[in-house]
Design an enzyme around this catalytic site. Structure first.
Site, PDB file in Angstrom:
ATOM      1  CB  SER A   1       7.499  -4.700   1.108  1.00 38.93           C
ATOM      2  OG  SER A   1       6.089  -4.248   0.877  1.00 38.93           O
TER       3      SER A   1
ATOM      4  NE  ARG B   1      -1.204  -4.656  -0.202  1.00 39.70           N
ATOM      5  CZ  ARG B   1      -2.154  -3.726  -0.266  1.00 39.70           C
ATOM      6  NH1 ARG B   1      -2.863  -3.715  -1.000  1.00 39.70           N
ATOM      7  NH2 ARG B   1      -1.923  -2.976   0.831  1.00 39.70           N
TER       8      ARG B   1
ATOM      9  CB  THR C   1       3.073   0.676   6.512  1.00 38.82           C
ATOM     10  OG1 THR C   1       1.780   0.557   6.765  1.00 38.82           O
ATOM     11  CG2 THR C   1       3.819   0.451   7.494  1.00 38.82           C
ATOM     12  CB  ILE C   2      -1.185   4.821   6.619  1.00 37.29           C
ATOM     13  CG1 ILE C   2      -1.973   3.569   6.332  1.00 37.29           C
ATOM     14  CG2 ILE C   2      -0.674   5.779   5.189  1.00 37.29           C
ATOM     15  CD1 ILE C   2      -3.345   4.039   5.897  1.00 37.29           C
ATOM     16  CG  ASP C   3      -1.498  -0.325   8.110  1.00 31.96           C
ATOM     17  OD1 ASP C   3      -2.494   0.395   8.086  1.00 31.96           O
ATOM     18  OD2 ASP C   3      -1.621  -1.181   7.476  1.00 31.96           O
TER      19      ASP C   3
ATOM     20  NE  ARG D   1      17.932  15.678  -6.034  1.00 36.59           N
ATOM     21  CZ  ARG D   1      17.008  16.537  -5.950  1.00 36.59           C
ATOM     22  NH1 ARG D   1      17.009  17.202  -4.891  1.00 36.59           N
ATOM     23  NH2 ARG D   1      16.276  16.793  -6.907  1.00 36.59           N
TER      24      ARG D   1
ATOM     25  NE  ARG E   1      -2.937  -4.912   5.741  1.00 43.30           N
ATOM     26  CZ  ARG E   1      -3.126  -5.161   4.531  1.00 43.30           C
ATOM     27  NH1 ARG E   1      -3.945  -5.969   4.317  1.00 43.30           N
ATOM     28  NH2 ARG E   1      -2.734  -4.329   3.629  1.00 43.30           N
TER      29      ARG E   1
ATOM     30  N   GLY F   1       0.640  -1.222  -0.018  1.00 38.33           N
ATOM     31  CA  GLY F   1      -0.165   0.139   0.136  1.00 38.33           C
ATOM     32  C   GLY F   1       0.850   1.378   0.097  1.00 38.33           C
TER      33      GLY F   1
ATOM     34  CG  ASP G   1       3.889  -6.766   7.620  1.00 34.78           C
ATOM     35  OD1 ASP G   1       3.316  -6.321   6.747  1.00 34.78           O
ATOM     36  OD2 ASP G   1       3.255  -7.356   8.523  1.00 34.78           O
TER      37      ASP G   1
ATOM     38  CG  MET H   1      -7.553   2.468   5.973  1.00 27.27           C
ATOM     39  SD  MET H   1      -6.475   2.608   4.282  1.00 27.27           S
ATOM     40  CE  MET H   1      -7.717   2.215   3.180  1.00 27.27           C
TER      41      MET H   1
ATOM     42  CB  ALA I   1      15.997  10.473   0.899  1.00 28.69           C
ATOM     43  CB  VAL I   2      16.769   6.206  -2.005  1.00 26.72           C
ATOM     44  CG1 VAL I   2      17.622   4.863  -2.508  1.00 26.72           C
ATOM     45  CG2 VAL I   2      16.212   5.632  -0.697  1.00 26.72           C
TER      46      VAL I   2
ATOM     47  CG  ASP J   1       1.658  -2.986  10.433  1.00 20.39           C
ATOM     48  OD1 ASP J   1       2.336  -2.301   9.708  1.00 20.39           O
ATOM     49  OD2 ASP J   1       0.671  -3.695   9.750  1.00 20.39           O
TER      50      ASP J   1
ATOM     51  CD  GLU K   1     -17.405  11.336  23.348  1.00 23.64           C
ATOM     52  OE1 GLU K   1     -16.987  11.324  22.169  1.00 23.64           O
ATOM     53  OE2 GLU K   1     -17.767  12.560  23.998  1.00 23.64           O
TER      54      GLU K   1
HETATM   55  O1  F6P Z   1      -1.551  -1.345   4.831  1.00 26.10           O
HETATM   56  C1  F6P Z   1      -2.156  -0.004   4.119  1.00 26.10           C
HETATM   57  C2  F6P Z   1      -3.412  -0.145   4.119  1.00 26.10           C
HETATM   58  O2  F6P Z   1      -4.165   0.999   3.861  1.00 26.10           O
HETATM   59  C3  F6P Z   1      -4.447  -0.938   5.328  1.00 26.10           C
HETATM   60  O3  F6P Z   1      -4.449   0.023   6.179  1.00 26.10           O
HETATM   61  C4  F6P Z   1      -5.663  -1.208   4.739  1.00 26.10           C
HETATM   62  O4  F6P Z   1      -6.156  -2.325   5.372  1.00 26.10           O
HETATM   63  C5  F6P Z   1      -5.108  -1.699   3.515  1.00 26.10           C
HETATM   64  O5  F6P Z   1      -3.920  -1.105   3.038  1.00 26.10           O
HETATM   65  C6  F6P Z   1      -6.017  -1.427   2.082  1.00 26.10           C
HETATM   66  O6  F6P Z   1      -5.580  -1.939   1.116  1.00 26.10           O
HETATM   67  P1  F6P Z   1      -6.021  -1.874  -0.447  1.00 26.10           P
HETATM   68  O7  F6P Z   1      -5.444  -0.508  -0.891  1.00 26.10           O
HETATM   69  O8  F6P Z   1      -5.559  -2.991  -1.209  1.00 26.10           O
HETATM   70  O9  F6P Z   1      -7.532  -1.658  -0.486  1.00 26.10           O
END
Ligand code: F6P
Length: 326
Positions: free
Chosen positions: A109, A76, A130-132, A29, A176, A15, A107, A174, A26-27, A134, A192
């Site tokens: 990747s 992917r 990754t935005i997650d 340059r 995951r 993603g 992860d 999001m 950065a890579v 994780d 809340e």
């Molecule tokens: O891993 C990043 C992410 O945005 C997750 O938060 C989300 O579950 C997933 O990718 C969505 O994937 P796609 O863009 O394949 O729908």
């Protein structure tokens, strides 16, 4: 003594995340600064398998530091998870003389990168994109800060209309199966309740507190939930709430992919620049097959297999704060 890397390939995989462009810049340059050639590999591992790579110069990364998405595109790639796909990828890298790789992704990747570096003589460096958030071995991942800020902006707007109508809102973010976006955006918007996969939600208790709030004429309630929550995200939770709180005016909002786009925050641009710089330094100094992270504002190098297996733990202190402030 490790063989010296002379040509670097860089790719973005999985993603996309805001700040990936700053990392690519950065890579590229840093490599050029050291007189090392650098190739951009398109669409993640697919570009390696299909021989889709372009030589990068300093100008090819001009004016991209502020852009969301990834100029190298991402994917992917199923083929790369098969030995034949990886063998094709290796042969294509060899054709270009590429002998070191920087993989910007999550992860999944890194698992691919680790497998590849085990099988072939191409060292890989991972950058956590990754935005997650994780991934273990770094306080922040590239894109997380932007995603949280995007979610906060959206949730603030939802709160305006929620307050105007005395409504209960369930907002799905999001992540995951990781609750960091929910935890950070929920705390920043005064939610809340925050429901995350890492902690089993006590729904009867939640219903009880919402009924009590209703009795106290507090109708407005914001629940931020992670998409991978065990009760099925916003739809699952709101269905459950509707059954137990027939009087409540409940709405849901699923923020979705807006969290992945947009111009990266200053913080994401900065960590991406630092990590991208150090990724190339690693390849040049023979520090191979690690993920470059930042912990307590210092560079941290985690072997790729450790970065993929472990997750950061959710800090209990955060949950206590949310409980106290709601
Ligand atoms: O891993 C990043 C992410 O945005 C997750 O938060 C989300 O579950 C997933 O990718 C969505 O994937 P796609 O863009 O394949 O729908």
């Amino acid at each position: 003594m490790a063989k010296k890397v002379t040509k670097i390939g860089v790719l973005t995989s999985g993603g996309d995340a805001p700040g990936m462009n700053a990392a690519i810049r950065a890579v590229v340059r840093t490599a050029l600064y050291h007189d090392v050639e650098v190739y951009g590999i398109l669409r993640g591992y697919s570009g390696m398998v299909e021989n889709d790579m372009i030589k990068m110069d300093s100008k090819s990364v001009s004016k991209i530091i502020q852009l969301g998405g990834t100029v190298l595109k991402t994917a992917r790639c199923k083929e790369f998870y098969e030995p034949e796909g990886r063998a094709k990828a290796y042969n294509n890298l060899k054709k270009h003389g590429i002998d070191g790789l920087v993989v910007i992704g999550g992860d999944g990747s890194f698992k691919g990168a680790q497998q590849f570096s085990n099988e072939f003589d191409i060292p890989c460096i991972g950058l956590p994109g990754t935005i997650d958030k994780d991934i273990a071995g770094t306080d922040f991942t590239i894109g997380f800060d932007t995603a949280v800020n995007t979610a906060v902006e959206a949730i603030d707007k939802i709160r305006d209309t929620m307050e105007a109508h005395n409504r209960l809102f369930v907002v799905e973010v999001m992540g995951r199966d990781a609750g960091y976006i929910a935890l950070h955006s929920g705390m920043a918007t005064g939610a809340e309740n925050i429901l995350i996969p890492e902690r089993k939600a006590n729904l009867p208790e939640l219903i009880q507190s919402l009924s009590q709030a209703e009795k106290n004429k507090k109708y407005v309630n914001l629940i931020v939930v992670t998409e991978g929550d065990e009760y099925g995200g916003a739809d699952g939770i709101s269905n459950y709430l509707r059954l137990s709180l027939p009087g409540a005016d409940i709405r849901t909002a699923i923020l979705g992919h807006i969290q992945r786009g947009g111009s990266p925050t200053a913080n994401d641009r900065i960590i991406a620049s630092r990590m991208g710089y150090h990724a190339v330094q690693c390849l040049l100094e023979g520090r191979y097959n690690v993920m470059v992270g930042i912990v307590n504002d210092e560079m941290r190098y985690t072997p790729l297999d450790k970065a993929v297996k472990a997750k950061q733990s959710i800090n209990d202190e955060w949950l206590q704060i949310v409980e106290a402030l709601h």
